[in-house]
Design an enzyme around this catalytic site. Structure first.
Site, PDB file in Angstrom:
ATOM      1  N   CYS A   1      14.176  -2.211  -0.282  1.00  0.00           N
ATOM      2  CA  CYS A   1      15.660  -1.872  -0.430  1.00  0.00           C
ATOM      3  C   CYS A   1      16.346  -3.253  -1.170  1.00  0.00           C
ATOM      4  O   CYS A   1      16.387  -3.604  -2.122  1.00  0.00           O
ATOM      5  CB  CYS A   1      16.352  -1.567   0.846  1.00  0.00           C
ATOM      6  N   HIS A   2      17.238  -4.107  -0.138  1.00  0.00           N
ATOM      7  CA  HIS A   2      17.841  -5.276  -0.826  1.00  0.00           C
ATOM      8  C   HIS A   2      16.965  -6.641  -0.398  1.00  0.00           C
ATOM      9  O   HIS A   2      17.258  -7.527  -0.586  1.00  0.00           O
ATOM     10  CB  HIS A   2      19.254  -5.296   0.188  1.00  0.00           C
TER      11      HIS A   2
END
Length: 187
Positions: free
Chosen positions: A114-115
């Protein structure tokens, strides 16, 4: 399959808040289920706050350790969960950056979802690599020198002696966890 990682040690690192619940809890459970010893370390140690999305608080998870003082030599792989707040906080932490560099310098597996790849940018390890992430992180990765961003469930990139595994979001967790298990069992 439940014993394929017996004797392997995996480190999952987070900040103390803003962690996407499933991106912490599901790898913890899956990798332990594969037989690995999994340590969850956070910046401050103690309790970490998970979220569902970016605003809905969920359960707290106890950390096993603080990041400071951990040694990459004690582990076979490093896992970096996402969550916008978590990723933006941990990317600025000097201990987290040093751990990423130590894992890559030692030729170990580093996985981010994800991030989570924001930390890889700040640690200076993604130049020339092909990877995936949450779509909004794509331009950051390209600007930091990634060779290519791909929209794939999981991307494994052999990287100058170390293995980089990335995924896009919580929907990719089964493939992400399997890729980590496969890479660690082969090491």
């Amino acid at each position: 399959m439940s014993t394929q990682l017996q004797g392997k040690k995996i480190l999952i690192i987070t900040s103390n808040t803003g962690i996407e619940r499933d991106e912490l809890v599901k790898p913890l459970e899956a990798l332990r289920g594969f037989g690995a010893t999994v340590t969850h370390a956070s910046i401050e140690g103690g309790t970490t706050q998970t979220f569902v999305g970016d605003t809905e608080k969920d359960k707290t998870v106890d950390s096993d350790s603080k990041l400071a003082g951990l040694n990459a030599a004690d582990f076979h792989a490093l896992v970096i969960p996402g969550g916008t707040v978590n990723a933006d906080t941990i990317r600025q932490d000097a201990d987290a950056q040093a751990l990423v560099k130590a894992f890559t310098d030692a030729g170990k597996t580093v996985a981010a979802i994800c991030h989570g790849p924001w930390l890889l940018i700040n640690a200076g390890v993604i130049a020339g690599k092909t990877l995936t992430s949450y779509p909004s992180v794509r331009l950051d990765l390209e600007n930091a020198g990634a060779a290519k961003w791909v929209d794939e469930q999981v991307k494994e990139c052999p990287a100058n002696g170390w293995t980089l595994i990335t995924s896009r979001n919580p929907d990719d967790l089964p493939a992400f966890n399997e890729a980590i298990a496969k890479a660690v069992s082969a090491a």
